[in-house]
Motif scaffolding. Sequence first.
Motif, PDB file in Angstrom:
ATOM      1  N   UNK A   3       0.821  -1.211   0.000  1.00 30.58           N
ATOM      2  CA  UNK A   3       0.000   0.000   0.000  1.00 30.58           C
ATOM      3  C   UNK A   3       0.853   1.259   0.000  1.00 30.58           C
ATOM      4  N   UNK A   4       1.963   1.210   0.707  1.00 29.84           N
ATOM      5  CA  UNK A   4       2.868   2.363   0.751  1.00 29.84           C
ATOM      6  C   UNK A   4       3.467   2.605  -0.630  1.00 29.84           C
ATOM      7  N   UNK A   5       3.852   1.544  -1.327  1.00 30.26           N
ATOM      8  CA  UNK A   5       4.401   1.701  -2.675  1.00 30.26           C
ATOM      9  C   UNK A   5       3.362   2.269  -3.633  1.00 30.26           C
ATOM     10  N   UNK A   6       2.130   1.827  -3.509  1.00 26.29           N
ATOM     11  CA  UNK A   6       1.059   2.364  -4.345  1.00 26.29           C
ATOM     12  C   UNK A   6       0.864   3.849  -4.058  1.00 26.29           C
TER      13      UNK A   6
END
Length: 93
Positions: A3-6
């Motif tokens: 989610x952080x990468x997204x």
Amino acid sequence: MNNILILLGYLLLMNILGYVTMWSDKKKAKRGEYRISEKALFTVAILGGSIGSIAGMKKFRHKTKHWYFKYGMPAILLLQLIVAFYLGTVLNG
């Protein structure tokens, strides 16, 4: 982690869009062409492109004499940082 990468990818794209939008509007202004609306410029910033928009304003000296851009864009960034900090502390305990 995924989610952080997204989220980081989204923010990267929005900031590139903010920078390019400022560049494009400045280019159109010089040519006397139909312009990008101020509402659209602010919308990009509000949706996560505030850093790119501010960088574009400074690099291309665009909208820097308008008080609502001069102070509005940094205010949007500040609010986004406050919200991010708050969410980070709430979600991480």
